[in-house]
Motif scaffolding. Structure first.
Motif, PDB file in Angstrom:
ATOM      1  N   ILE A 297       0.776  -1.071   0.222  1.00 28.74           N
ATOM      2  CA  ILE A 297       0.081   0.000   0.002  1.00 28.74           C
ATOM      3  C   ILE A 297       0.692   1.187  -0.089  1.00 28.74           C
ATOM      4  N   HIS A 298       1.969   1.230   0.782  1.00 25.31           N
ATOM      5  CA  HIS A 298       2.837   2.307   0.719  1.00 25.31           C
ATOM      6  C   HIS A 298       3.399   2.617  -0.691  1.00 25.31           C
ATOM      7  N   ALA A 299       3.924   1.511  -1.349  1.00 26.21           N
ATOM      8  CA  ALA A 299       4.287   1.571  -2.545  1.00 26.21           C
ATOM      9  C   ALA A 299       3.555   2.396  -3.495  1.00 26.21           C
ATOM     10  N   ILE A 300       2.198   1.738  -3.361  1.00 26.00           N
ATOM     11  CA  ILE A 300       1.148   2.371  -4.331  1.00 26.00           C
ATOM     12  C   ILE A 300       1.115   3.804  -4.227  1.00 26.00           C
ATOM     13  N   PHE A 301       0.874   4.218  -3.024  1.00 25.75           N
ATOM     14  CA  PHE A 301       0.696   5.740  -2.834  1.00 25.75           C
ATOM     15  C   PHE A 301       1.918   6.580  -3.127  1.00 25.75           C
ATOM     16  N   GLU A 302       3.076   5.966  -3.009  1.00 24.63           N
ATOM     17  CA  GLU A 302       4.284   6.612  -3.514  1.00 24.63           C
ATOM     18  C   GLU A 302       4.156   7.028  -4.965  1.00 24.63           C
ATOM     19  N   ARG A 303       3.752   5.892  -5.665  1.00 26.01           N
ATOM     20  CA  ARG A 303       3.570   6.125  -7.073  1.00 26.01           C
ATOM     21  C   ARG A 303       2.596   7.210  -7.386  1.00 26.01           C
ATOM     22  N   PHE A 304       1.284   7.000  -6.715  1.00 25.70           N
ATOM     23  CA  PHE A 304       0.121   7.982  -6.849  1.00 25.70           C
ATOM     24  C   PHE A 304       0.931   9.352  -6.935  1.00 25.70           C
ATOM     25  N   ARG A 305       1.603   9.489  -5.588  1.00 27.61           N
ATOM     26  CA  ARG A 305       2.294  10.901  -5.296  1.00 27.61           C
ATOM     27  C   ARG A 305       2.990  11.487  -6.378  1.00 27.61           C
ATOM     28  N   GLU A 306       3.874  10.492  -6.705  1.00 25.63           N
ATOM     29  CA  GLU A 306       4.854  10.997  -7.862  1.00 25.63           C
ATOM     30  C   GLU A 306       4.086  11.226  -9.225  1.00 25.63           C
ATOM     31  N   SER A 307       3.071  10.650  -9.501  1.00 27.54           N
ATOM     32  CA  SER A 307       2.512  10.861 -10.619  1.00 27.54           C
ATOM     33  C   SER A 307       1.606  12.376 -10.651  1.00 27.54           C
TER      34      SER A 307
ATOM     35  N   ALA B 136     -14.874   0.632 -14.672  1.00 26.23           N
ATOM     36  CA  ALA B 136     -15.578  -0.350 -13.981  1.00 26.23           C
ATOM     37  C   ALA B 136     -15.682  -1.452 -15.145  1.00 26.23           C
ATOM     38  N   ARG B 137     -15.751  -1.317 -16.431  1.00 24.85           N
ATOM     39  CA  ARG B 137     -16.189  -2.386 -17.217  1.00 24.85           C
ATOM     40  C   ARG B 137     -14.682  -2.857 -17.932  1.00 24.85           C
ATOM     41  N   LYS B 138     -13.944  -1.802 -18.380  1.00 27.98           N
ATOM     42  CA  LYS B 138     -12.647  -2.148 -19.061  1.00 27.98           C
ATOM     43  C   LYS B 138     -11.474  -1.384 -18.577  1.00 27.98           C
ATOM     44  N   PRO B 139     -10.854  -1.809 -17.252  1.00 26.80           N
ATOM     45  CA  PRO B 139      -9.953  -1.443 -16.716  1.00 26.80           C
ATOM     46  C   PRO B 139      -8.641  -0.997 -17.482  1.00 26.80           C
ATOM     47  N   ASN B 140      -7.976   0.023 -17.819  1.00 25.41           N
ATOM     48  CA  ASN B 140      -6.685   0.245 -18.568  1.00 25.41           C
ATOM     49  C   ASN B 140      -5.548  -0.268 -17.880  1.00 25.41           C
ATOM     50  N   CYS B 141      -5.546  -1.680 -17.878  1.00 27.92           N
ATOM     51  CA  CYS B 141      -4.164  -2.407 -16.810  1.00 27.92           C
ATOM     52  C   CYS B 141      -3.153  -2.129 -17.582  1.00 27.92           C
ATOM     53  N   GLN B 142      -2.935  -2.029 -18.866  1.00 24.36           N
ATOM     54  CA  GLN B 142      -1.886  -1.933 -19.652  1.00 24.36           C
ATOM     55  C   GLN B 142      -1.071  -0.685 -19.189  1.00 24.36           C
ATOM     56  N   VAL B 143      -1.938   0.335 -19.031  1.00 29.17           N
ATOM     57  CA  VAL B 143      -1.114   1.489 -18.660  1.00 29.17           C
ATOM     58  C   VAL B 143      -1.175   2.084 -17.075  1.00 29.17           C
ATOM     59  N   CYS B 144      -1.566   1.120 -16.247  1.00 29.86           N
ATOM     60  CA  CYS B 144      -1.596   1.254 -14.827  1.00 29.86           C
ATOM     61  C   CYS B 144      -0.382   1.298 -13.966  1.00 29.86           C
ATOM     62  N   PRO B 145      -0.303   2.130 -13.389  1.00 31.66           N
ATOM     63  CA  PRO B 145       1.117   2.393 -12.625  1.00 31.66           C
ATOM     64  C   PRO B 145       1.315   1.544 -11.485  1.00 31.66           C
ATOM     65  N   ILE B 146       0.180   0.720 -11.030  1.00 35.15           N
ATOM     66  CA  ILE B 146       0.332  -0.192  -9.930  1.00 35.15           C
ATOM     67  C   ILE B 146      -0.134  -1.356 -10.281  1.00 35.15           C
ATOM     68  N   GLU B 147       0.186  -1.767 -11.612  1.00 37.91           N
ATOM     69  CA  GLU B 147      -0.359  -3.003 -12.139  1.00 37.91           C
ATOM     70  C   GLU B 147       0.179  -4.384 -11.565  1.00 37.91           C
ATOM     71  N   ASP B 148       1.649  -4.005 -11.319  1.00 34.69           N
ATOM     72  CA  ASP B 148       2.394  -4.922 -10.731  1.00 34.69           C
ATOM     73  C   ASP B 148       2.033  -5.132  -9.225  1.00 34.69           C
ATOM     74  N   LEU B 149       1.536  -4.572  -8.470  1.00 40.41           N
ATOM     75  CA  LEU B 149       1.099  -4.705  -7.211  1.00 40.41           C
ATOM     76  C   LEU B 149      -0.251  -4.870  -6.711  1.00 40.41           C
ATOM     77  N   CYS B 150      -0.997  -4.873  -8.052  1.00 45.42           N
ATOM     78  CA  CYS B 150      -2.499  -5.228  -7.962  1.00 45.42           C
ATOM     79  C   CYS B 150      -2.908  -6.736  -8.032  1.00 45.42           C
ATOM     80  N   PRO B 151      -3.542  -7.205  -7.250  1.00 45.00           N
ATOM     81  CA  PRO B 151      -4.052  -8.607  -7.210  1.00 45.00           C
ATOM     82  C   PRO B 151      -5.249  -8.780  -8.158  1.00 45.00           C
TER      83      PRO B 151
END
Length: 214
Positions: A10-20, A193-208
């Motif tokens: 979670i810390h890593a995810i919000f670090e990325r959100f803050r960077e962007s 909701a219907r089509k998440p853009n996982c290919q451009v998601c900055p936290i894709e590698d951390l998301c289950p």
């Protein structure tokens, strides 16, 4: 619903959100705290873009509770008739404006309980105002945050109250102030909701989330 993510993820995810986006902003247009309350109340079951289109003209002539009362119910209704449930919302705007004039000297109170006592203002609206204007780390859970919280495991919960508590409990304090804006923007533009853009998601590698798009 994904399992609860651990602290480090979670810390890593919000670090990325803050960077962007170091200082994320809400997208509802307002000129002061009163117009913020009105805009958020009008946004229930409506898009921010639709509310902004309606309120630009409204706030140009009525940016205080007294001016809104002077405009009157018919005037408010005419300005917001493009928004869903506009008749009831117009009544709520007039009622809350009257209460602010009569009980708060025209000022918007800074407590959740007082805000929620206003017609048309629920917990989510109160939390948005507390966060955006009064800089309190209040978490307003909308459909985007509910979806992102559960998909990612950042804040899983069966209802909005559970997700709100999970955000407060699970997200490190240093990210609490902007947490709900980061999550809303992520849900609105990437984790759709219907089509998440996982290919451009900055936290894709951390998301289950199991149903990722490729």
């Amino acid at each position: 619903m994904a399992k609860q993510l651990g602290y480090h993820a979670i810390h890593a995810i919000f670090e990325r959100f803050r960077e962007s986006e170091p200082e994320p902003k809400g997208e509802l247009e307002h000129v002061n705290v009163y117009t913020l309350v009105v805009a958020v109340a009008l946004s229930a079951q409506a898009t921010d873009a639709g509310v902004n289109k309606a309120t630009r003209g409204l706030f140009a002539v009525a940016d205080t509770p007294q001016k809104m009362l002077d405009l009157g119910l018919e005037g408010v209704t005419e300005h917001i008739k493009t928004i869903g449930l506009f008749r009831q919302k117009a009544k709520n705007v007039i009622k809350l404006s009257q209460i602010l004039v009569d009980e708060y000297d025209g000022e918007v109170p800074s407590s959740r309980a007082a805000l929620q006592s206003l017609p048309g203002v629920g917990r989510k609206t109160a939390n948005v105002v507390l966060n955006m204007w009064f800089k309190q780390p209040a978490q307003a859970v909308d459909t985007h945050i509910f979806r992102v919280g559960n998909r990612t495991g950042i804040a899983p919960g069966k209802d909005v109250d559970a997700v709100e508590r999970a955000i407060e409990d699970n997200i490190p304090a240093q990210f609490q102030q902007h947490a709900h804006h980061w999550l809303i923007l992520h849900g609105r533009y990437i984790c759709k909701a219907r089509k998440p853009n996982c290919q451009v998601c900055p936290i894709e590698d951390l998301c289950p989330f199991e149903e990722k798009t490729t």
